[in-house]
Write a protein that holds these residues in place. Structure first.
Motif, PDB file in Angstrom:
ATOM      1  N   ASN A 164       0.871  -1.205   0.084  1.00 20.84           N
ATOM      2  CA  ASN A 164       0.091  -0.105  -0.098  1.00 20.84           C
ATOM      3  C   ASN A 164       0.896   1.174   0.068  1.00 20.84           C
ATOM      4  N   PRO A 165       1.806   1.545  -1.063  1.00 16.47           N
ATOM      5  CA  PRO A 165       2.630   2.651  -0.922  1.00 16.47           C
ATOM      6  C   PRO A 165       1.823   3.810  -1.266  1.00 16.47           C
ATOM      7  N   LYS A 166       2.296   5.079  -0.682  1.00 17.90           N
ATOM      8  CA  LYS A 166       1.890   6.135  -0.911  1.00 17.90           C
ATOM      9  C   LYS A 166       2.525   6.976  -2.330  1.00 17.90           C
ATOM     10  N   ILE A 167       3.353   6.362  -2.884  1.00 25.95           N
ATOM     11  CA  ILE A 167       3.766   6.818  -4.183  1.00 25.95           C
ATOM     12  C   ILE A 167       4.454   5.656  -4.757  1.00 25.95           C
ATOM     13  N   ILE A 168       4.183   5.722  -6.189  1.00 23.13           N
ATOM     14  CA  ILE A 168       5.086   4.599  -7.211  1.00 23.13           C
ATOM     15  C   ILE A 168       6.063   5.350  -7.930  1.00 23.13           C
ATOM     16  N   PHE A 169       7.082   5.061  -7.905  1.00 17.96           N
ATOM     17  CA  PHE A 169       8.189   5.545  -8.860  1.00 17.96           C
ATOM     18  C   PHE A 169       8.397   4.675 -10.039  1.00 17.96           C
ATOM     19  N   ALA A 170       8.312   4.987 -11.360  1.00 19.69           N
ATOM     20  CA  ALA A 170       8.420   4.116 -12.324  1.00 19.69           C
ATOM     21  C   ALA A 170       9.454   4.558 -13.346  1.00 19.69           C
ATOM     22  N   ASP A 171      10.530   3.840 -13.725  1.00 15.55           N
ATOM     23  CA  ASP A 171      11.507   4.207 -14.359  1.00 15.55           C
ATOM     24  C   ASP A 171      11.410   3.678 -15.802  1.00 15.55           C
ATOM     25  N   GLU A 172      10.887   4.204 -16.930  1.00 19.95           N
ATOM     26  CA  GLU A 172      10.633   3.645 -18.230  1.00 19.95           C
ATOM     27  C   GLU A 172       9.892   2.355 -17.986  1.00 19.95           C
ATOM     28  N   PRO A 173       8.804   2.281 -17.314  1.00 26.24           N
ATOM     29  CA  PRO A 173       8.044   1.221 -17.281  1.00 26.24           C
ATOM     30  C   PRO A 173       7.511   0.497 -18.472  1.00 26.24           C
ATOM     31  N   THR A 174       7.543   1.105 -19.455  1.00 28.08           N
ATOM     32  CA  THR A 174       7.071   0.590 -21.028  1.00 28.08           C
ATOM     33  C   THR A 174       8.056   0.365 -21.717  1.00 28.08           C
ATOM     34  N   GLY A 175       9.545   0.473 -21.397  1.00 23.16           N
ATOM     35  CA  GLY A 175      10.649   0.823 -22.367  1.00 23.16           C
ATOM     36  C   GLY A 175      10.827  -0.539 -23.060  1.00 23.16           C
ATOM     37  N   ALA A 176      10.628  -1.697 -22.312  1.00 19.86           N
ATOM     38  CA  ALA A 176      10.986  -3.107 -22.952  1.00 19.86           C
ATOM     39  C   ALA A 176       9.615  -3.789 -23.294  1.00 19.86           C
ATOM     40  N   LEU A 177       8.442  -3.002 -23.667  1.00 21.19           N
ATOM     41  CA  LEU A 177       7.282  -3.638 -24.009  1.00 21.19           C
ATOM     42  C   LEU A 177       7.040  -3.238 -25.463  1.00 21.19           C
ATOM     43  N   ASN A 178       6.113  -4.243 -26.222  1.00 24.25           N
ATOM     44  CA  ASN A 178       5.602  -3.781 -27.376  1.00 24.25           C
ATOM     45  C   ASN A 178       4.276  -2.782 -27.315  1.00 24.25           C
ATOM     46  N   LYS A 179       3.882  -2.182 -28.276  1.00 21.46           N
ATOM     47  CA  LYS A 179       2.827  -1.213 -28.324  1.00 21.46           C
ATOM     48  C   LYS A 179       1.512  -1.730 -27.455  1.00 21.46           C
TER      49      LYS A 179
END
Length: 253
Positions: A164-179
């Motif tokens: 139950n975090p207060k914040i999510i830090f996302a670093d290029e979360p889609t960088g390795a994914l297709n469209k």
């Protein structure tokens, strides 16, 4: 309330006896419940900024307030405890333990701070709810090599939410994914944000960034400008993306 506030934040690395000023007096405020994106050229300091404000890296100078608490005055153990209990992380590389199932990878961060069987039962139930919400219940017992990239990244999001975090830090979360997988992952992050989770995300993809409420443009270690797009809705997706692209082109993107 500010979820995150950085004042005159600096980060300097010493490389071959030379100082490399990666962050230069950065000032940044993120409100509770906001979803913000950070964009900029390669080497501009995007990831360093995310790592520094989340306590994964230590600031050279300046102050970081996390929901009013002075992170820059905490001990390493206090920051580590805060990251575990109040922050969630999603990375481009989907770091999961190969010898554990998807389900076991998701519950692991919560088990690290759990005390007693009752608390572990609660964690198990929460994991099942999160997996159902993210559409990955059917792969709970699979190894990480037996699922698609999109499923694995959604499992990483479930893991990031387990405490139950207060914040999510996302670093290029889609960088390795297709469209298609990228679209699915962003849909889930938008849902979490709608439910009240604050999100700070680094991305090089304007389509991804256009789903954010505000976008910061960082260049040469400092925030040059920011763009306020307002809350995301599906019916304004194309208009937002066009508006953001025009803004980025004006900045020399």
């Amino acid at each position: 309330m500010n979820a995150l506030k950085a004042t005159d934040l600096c980060k300097t690395y010493i490389v071959n006896k030379r100082q490399n000023h990666v962050l230069r007096n950065v000032n940044l405020e993120i409100e509770e419940g906001e979803m913000v994106g950070v964009m900029g050229p390669s080497g501009s300091g995007k990831t360093t900024l995310l790592y520094t404000v989340s306590g994964m890296d230590t600031a050279t100078a300046g102050e970081i307030l996390f929901f009013g608490e002075k992170m820059t005055q905490m001990s390493a153990n206090q920051v580590s405890d805060m990251r575990l209990s109040k922050m969630g992380f999603v990375f481009q590389q989907m770091y999961m333990l190969k010898n554990l199932s998807i389900y076991d990878n998701i519950i692991l961060p919560a088990y690290q701070s759990a005390s007693g069987k009752a608390q572990r039962r609660e964690i198990n139930e929460r994991a099942k709810v999160l997996m159902a919400k993210l559409g990955i219940s059917e792969v709970a017992d699979n190894d990480i090599s037996e699922v698609s990239g999109g499923q694995l990244q959604r499992a990483c999001i479930a893991r990031s939410m387990i405490n139950n975090p207060k914040i999510i830090f996302a670093d290029e979360p889609t960088g390795a994914l297709n469209k298609q997988n990228s679209k699915e992952v962003m849909k889930e992050l938008n849902k979490l944000n709608e439910e009240g989770t604050t999100i700070m995300m680094v991305t090089h993809d304007a389509k991804v960034a256009s789903r954010c409420e505000r976008v910061f443009y960082i260049e040469d270690g400092n925030i040059r400008e920011e763009k306020n797009l307002g809350k995301y809705t599906d019916d304004t997706a194309r208009e937002r993306e066009r508006e953001l692209n025009n803004w980025l082109m004006g900045l020399g993107w």
